[in-house]
Scaffold this motif. Structure first.
Motif, PDB file in Angstrom:
ATOM      1  N   GLN A   3      -4.647   0.530  12.351  1.00 48.22           N
ATOM      2  CA  GLN A   3      -4.962   0.694  13.708  1.00 48.22           C
ATOM      3  C   GLN A   3      -6.307   1.364  13.742  1.00 48.22           C
ATOM      4  OE1 GLN A   3      -1.474   1.904  15.447  1.00 48.22           O
ATOM      5  NE2 GLN A   3      -0.821  -0.037  16.058  1.00 48.22           N
ATOM      6  N   LEU A   4      -6.335   2.609  13.224  1.00 45.39           N
ATOM      7  CA  LEU A   4      -7.500   3.476  13.192  1.00 45.39           C
ATOM      8  C   LEU A   4      -8.933   2.843  12.704  1.00 45.39           C
ATOM      9  CD1 LEU A   4      -5.953   7.028  11.735  1.00 45.39           C
ATOM     10  CD2 LEU A   4      -6.621   6.148  14.083  1.00 45.39           C
ATOM     11  N   ARG A   5      -8.644   2.318  11.650  1.00 45.21           N
ATOM     12  CA  ARG A   5      -9.864   1.399  10.948  1.00 45.21           C
ATOM     13  C   ARG A   5     -10.210   0.249  12.124  1.00 45.21           C
ATOM     14  NH1 ARG A   5     -11.312   1.852   5.948  1.00 45.21           N
ATOM     15  NH2 ARG A   5      -9.267   2.650   5.186  1.00 45.21           N
ATOM     16  N   TYR A   6      -9.404  -0.182  12.621  1.00 47.58           N
ATOM     17  CA  TYR A   6      -9.692  -1.198  13.602  1.00 47.58           C
ATOM     18  C   TYR A   6     -10.613  -0.652  15.020  1.00 47.58           C
ATOM     19  CZ  TYR A   6      -6.831  -4.863  11.618  1.00 47.58           C
ATOM     20  OH  TYR A   6      -6.041  -6.013  10.840  1.00 47.58           O
ATOM     21  N   ALA A   7     -10.084   0.589  15.281  1.00 45.94           N
ATOM     22  CA  ALA A   7     -10.677   1.248  16.310  1.00 45.94           C
ATOM     23  C   ALA A   7     -12.277   1.768  15.919  1.00 45.94           C
ATOM     24  CB  ALA A   7      -9.896   2.378  16.728  1.00 45.94           C
ATOM     25  N   VAL A   8     -12.235   2.291  14.663  1.00 50.46           N
ATOM     26  CA  VAL A   8     -13.458   2.911  14.389  1.00 50.46           C
ATOM     27  C   VAL A   8     -14.476   1.604  14.265  1.00 50.46           C
ATOM     28  CG1 VAL A   8     -14.869   3.714  12.364  1.00 50.46           C
ATOM     29  CG2 VAL A   8     -12.579   4.795  13.127  1.00 50.46           C
ATOM     30  N   VAL A   9     -13.955   0.502  13.732  1.00 50.44           N
ATOM     31  CA  VAL A   9     -15.100  -0.530  13.610  1.00 50.44           C
ATOM     32  C   VAL A   9     -15.328  -1.218  14.918  1.00 50.44           C
ATOM     33  CG1 VAL A   9     -15.331  -3.278  12.929  1.00 50.44           C
ATOM     34  CG2 VAL A   9     -14.153  -1.276  11.483  1.00 50.44           C
ATOM     35  N   LEU A  10     -14.545  -1.311  15.961  1.00 46.48           N
ATOM     36  CA  LEU A  10     -14.519  -1.637  17.220  1.00 46.48           C
ATOM     37  C   LEU A  10     -15.591  -0.794  17.986  1.00 46.48           C
ATOM     38  CD1 LEU A  10     -14.187  -3.768  19.799  1.00 46.48           C
ATOM     39  CD2 LEU A  10     -12.148  -2.490  20.386  1.00 46.48           C
ATOM     40  N   GLY A  11     -15.261   0.799  17.787  1.00 45.78           N
ATOM     41  CA  GLY A  11     -16.207   1.498  18.396  1.00 45.78           C
ATOM     42  C   GLY A  11     -17.654   1.726  17.861  1.00 45.78           C
ATOM     43  N   GLU A  12     -17.846   0.973  16.520  1.00 39.04           N
ATOM     44  CA  GLU A  12     -19.344   0.831  16.032  1.00 39.04           C
ATOM     45  C   GLU A  12     -19.922  -0.443  16.553  1.00 39.04           C
ATOM     46  OE1 GLU A  12     -18.365   3.038  11.966  1.00 39.04           O
ATOM     47  OE2 GLU A  12     -18.320   0.904  11.979  1.00 39.04           O
ATOM     48  N   GLU A  13     -19.292  -1.430  16.741  1.00 37.10           N
ATOM     49  CA  GLU A  13     -19.716  -2.687  17.134  1.00 37.10           C
ATOM     50  C   GLU A  13     -19.770  -2.649  18.789  1.00 37.10           C
ATOM     51  OE1 GLU A  13     -21.021  -4.905  15.500  1.00 37.10           O
ATOM     52  OE2 GLU A  13     -20.404  -4.324  13.325  1.00 37.10           O
ATOM     53  N   LEU A  14     -18.762  -2.230  19.454  1.00 43.21           N
ATOM     54  CA  LEU A  14     -18.588  -2.301  20.803  1.00 43.21           C
ATOM     55  C   LEU A  14     -18.612  -3.881  21.243  1.00 43.21           C
ATOM     56  CD1 LEU A  14     -20.614   0.679  22.304  1.00 43.21           C
ATOM     57  CD2 LEU A  14     -17.961   0.103  21.987  1.00 43.21           C
ATOM     58  N   TYR A  16     -15.775  -7.350  20.501  1.00 45.61           N
ATOM     59  CA  TYR A  16     -14.671  -7.677  19.960  1.00 45.61           C
ATOM     60  C   TYR A  16     -15.018  -8.840  18.977  1.00 45.61           C
ATOM     61  CZ  TYR A  16     -11.183  -5.220  22.620  1.00 45.61           C
ATOM     62  OH  TYR A  16     -10.383  -4.364  23.040  1.00 45.61           O
ATOM     63  N   ARG A  17     -16.034 -10.034  19.150  1.00 42.71           N
ATOM     64  CA  ARG A  17     -16.056 -10.792  18.217  1.00 42.71           C
ATOM     65  C   ARG A  17     -16.709 -10.241  16.828  1.00 42.71           C
ATOM     66  NH1 ARG A  17     -20.460 -12.930  16.492  1.00 42.71           N
ATOM     67  NH2 ARG A  17     -21.785 -12.355  18.053  1.00 42.71           N
ATOM     68  N   ARG A  18     -17.826  -9.319  16.829  1.00 42.98           N
ATOM     69  CA  ARG A  18     -18.304  -8.876  15.810  1.00 42.98           C
ATOM     70  C   ARG A  18     -17.389  -7.972  15.056  1.00 42.98           C
ATOM     71  NH1 ARG A  18     -22.981  -7.758  19.305  1.00 42.98           N
ATOM     72  NH2 ARG A  18     -22.353  -5.591  19.156  1.00 42.98           N
ATOM     73  N   ALA A  19     -16.540  -7.123  15.934  1.00 41.81           N
ATOM     74  CA  ALA A  19     -15.649  -6.229  15.120  1.00 41.81           C
ATOM     75  C   ALA A  19     -14.704  -7.057  14.283  1.00 41.81           C
ATOM     76  CB  ALA A  19     -15.044  -5.386  16.088  1.00 41.81           C
ATOM     77  N   LEU A  23     -13.755  -7.394  10.251  1.00 35.81           N
ATOM     78  CA  LEU A  23     -12.353  -6.937   9.744  1.00 35.81           C
ATOM     79  C   LEU A  23     -11.649  -8.310   9.226  1.00 35.81           C
ATOM     80  CD1 LEU A  23     -11.533  -4.820  12.853  1.00 35.81           C
ATOM     81  CD2 LEU A  23     -11.862  -4.122  10.426  1.00 35.81           C
ATOM     82  N   PHE A  24     -12.235  -9.419   9.426  1.00 36.21           N
ATOM     83  CA  PHE A  24     -11.696 -10.489   8.827  1.00 36.21           C
ATOM     84  C   PHE A  24     -10.234 -10.869   9.663  1.00 36.21           C
ATOM     85  CE2 PHE A  24     -14.548  -9.155   5.325  1.00 36.21           C
ATOM     86  CZ  PHE A  24     -15.354 -10.241   5.055  1.00 36.21           C
ATOM     87  N   ILE A  25     -10.335 -10.732  10.974  1.00 38.34           N
ATOM     88  CA  ILE A  25      -9.107 -10.846  11.790  1.00 38.34           C
ATOM     89  C   ILE A  25      -9.854 -11.702  12.834  1.00 38.34           C
ATOM     90  CG2 ILE A  25      -7.743  -8.737  10.837  1.00 38.34           C
ATOM     91  CD1 ILE A  25      -8.501  -7.589  13.575  1.00 38.34           C
ATOM     92  N   LEU A  30      -7.054  -7.992  16.952  1.00 38.37           N
ATOM     93  CA  LEU A  30      -7.758  -6.975  17.198  1.00 38.37           C
ATOM     94  C   LEU A  30      -7.555  -6.318  18.491  1.00 38.37           C
ATOM     95  CD1 LEU A  30      -9.663  -4.658  16.281  1.00 38.37           C
ATOM     96  CD2 LEU A  30     -11.720  -6.187  17.087  1.00 38.37           C
ATOM     97  N   SER A  31      -7.609  -7.206  19.578  1.00 37.83           N
ATOM     98  CA  SER A  31      -7.417  -6.434  20.747  1.00 37.83           C
ATOM     99  C   SER A  31      -5.930  -6.232  20.946  1.00 37.83           C
ATOM    100  CB  SER A  31      -7.471  -7.844  22.052  1.00 37.83           C
ATOM    101  OG  SER A  31      -7.216  -7.402  23.285  1.00 37.83           O
ATOM    102  N   THR A  32      -5.035  -6.791  20.462  1.00 40.41           N
ATOM    103  CA  THR A  32      -3.293  -6.337  20.257  1.00 40.41           C
ATOM    104  C   THR A  32      -3.152  -5.135  19.627  1.00 40.41           C
ATOM    105  OG1 THR A  32      -2.572  -8.428  20.520  1.00 40.41           O
ATOM    106  CG2 THR A  32      -1.222  -6.873  19.669  1.00 40.41           C
ATOM    107  N   ALA A  33      -3.896  -4.718  18.405  1.00 41.00           N
ATOM    108  CA  ALA A  33      -3.618  -3.881  17.595  1.00 41.00           C
ATOM    109  C   ALA A  33      -4.434  -2.456  18.208  1.00 41.00           C
ATOM    110  CB  ALA A  33      -4.481  -3.704  16.337  1.00 41.00           C
ATOM    111  N   ILE A  34      -5.765  -2.418  19.273  1.00 41.99           N
ATOM    112  CA  ILE A  34      -6.299  -1.539  19.828  1.00 41.99           C
ATOM    113  C   ILE A  34      -5.301  -1.151  21.105  1.00 41.99           C
ATOM    114  CG2 ILE A  34      -8.163  -1.147  21.408  1.00 41.99           C
ATOM    115  CD1 ILE A  34      -8.720  -1.087  18.249  1.00 41.99           C
ATOM    116  N   LYS A  35      -4.983  -2.071  21.568  1.00 38.24           N
ATOM    117  CA  LYS A  35      -3.834  -1.918  22.938  1.00 38.24           C
ATOM    118  C   LYS A  35      -2.445  -0.802  22.443  1.00 38.24           C
ATOM    119  CE  LYS A  35      -5.253  -5.680  25.955  1.00 38.24           C
ATOM    120  NZ  LYS A  35      -4.934  -6.826  26.402  1.00 38.24           N
ATOM    121  N   GLN A  36      -2.093  -1.391  21.174  1.00 35.03           N
ATOM    122  CA  GLN A  36      -0.864  -0.806  20.654  1.00 35.03           C
ATOM    123  C   GLN A  36      -1.096   0.709  20.231  1.00 35.03           C
ATOM    124  OE1 GLN A  36       0.134  -3.061  17.246  1.00 35.03           O
ATOM    125  NE2 GLN A  36       1.533  -4.547  18.552  1.00 35.03           N
TER     126      GLN A  36
END
Length: 297
Positions: A3-14, A16-19, A23-25, A30-36
């Motif tokens: 979850q931390l890795r997902y959040a960092v990548v989303l924080g860099e990309e801003l 969801y599609r690119r992130a 992450l190859f997901i 991704l949205s579910t993991a960030i909400k969790q």
């Protein structure tokens, strides 16, 4: 950790599609993991609406710490692998989106054939970080397009290209065989994000403007976004021959620019932070690519 890795990548990309692509997901995963993660820690890291994603004040303050923590974890894994398998190793190589893309993978394959015990992990970075991870230590080597503000780093040029203008297909200069840089300076232009710093100014041709501020039509962190803005007729952009080959799009044309110095593609590294494997990669590239190398581009 996931979850931390997902959040960092989303924080860099801003985005969801690119992130999710990085992450190859899937985007829903991704949205579910960030909400969790936000629910577990009772915090809001991202502000979302139907058009964009942005970091909250807490998220922006936390992102550098999270990125650094993941780097330490990755380093610990590297050390464990090295202790368990002394003959093996890996290299973290960053590359700027569109920079030497056709050259990069030949380079990596060539190296891994010569050194099968070493794995090269190549990571793409967008225009928001033209150092491709070197500035914050995410990678130890990077294939980028100078100039960048890395005074301690060494540079080995592996290729050079001419500037080209990316124009809307119906632009008044779209049918030209070439165009002089001065003819383009009054055009609205698509720019890299502010975080690109002096690299952004270089690709706005600030040195040719005589102190005149450019008209920024839009900001884009990727070639996909850049060419979309150009195709819509919002403005033009400056890029290189390789990108003209790799990013052909309906609605845009590429015209060579005269009056500009060539654009170099270079392998860049900090000699003080280079691992044994990284040093092998540098030496391999120096022997086979560039002014003293053997490989033809």
């Amino acid at each position: 950790m996931r979850q931390l890795r997902y959040a960092v990548v989303l924080g860099e990309e801003l985005n969801y599609r690119r992130a999710a692509d990085r992450l190859f997901i899937t985007q829903p995963a991704l949205s579910t993991a960030i909400k969790q993660l936000e629910r577990q820690l009772d915090v809001v890291l991202f502000a979302r609406n139907t058009r964009e994603v942005s970091l909250t004040e807490v998220g922006a303050a936390w992102l550098p710490t999270a990125r650094e923590a993941l780097q330490h974890v990755d380093a610990a894994v590297d050390q464990l692998v090295a202790l368990a398998h002394p003959g093996a190793g890996r290299i973290r190589l960053g590359y700027l989106i569109g920079t030497g893309a056709d050259l990069l993978f030949r380079m990596v394959r060539h190296f891994e054939i010569a050194h099968p015990e070493i794995t090269v992990e190549a990571t793409e970075f967008d225009f928001s970080d033209p150092t491709a991870g070197l500035a914050d230590g995410t990678v130890e080597l990077a294939l980028i397009r100078p100039p960048v503000d890395l005074p301690r780093h060494r540079v080995h040029v592996v290729d050079s290209e001419h500037w080209v203008a990316c124009l809307p297909r119906d632009h008044r200069l779209a049918g030209r065989n070439e165009v002089e840089i001065g003819e383009l300076l009054d055009e609205p232009i698509v720019a890299a994000p502010d975080t690109a710093g002096s690299w952004r100014e270089h690709w706005l041709a600030m040195d040719a403007r005589g102190g005149r501020a450019p008209t920024i039509a839009a900001t884009a962190a990727t070639y996909e976004a850049e060419t979309t803005y150009v195709a819509r007729g919002l403005g033009i952009s400056f890029t290189t021959e390789a990108c003209a080959r790799l990013y052909e799009r309906p609605g845009v044309v590429y015209v060579p620019i005269t009056g500009r110095p060539s654009s170099d593609t270079a392998l860049v590294w900090d000699p003080g932070l280079l691992t044994r494997e990284g040093d092998l990669f540098v030496r391999h590239v120096q022997q086979n690519w560039g002014s003293d190398g053997l490989e033809e581009h």
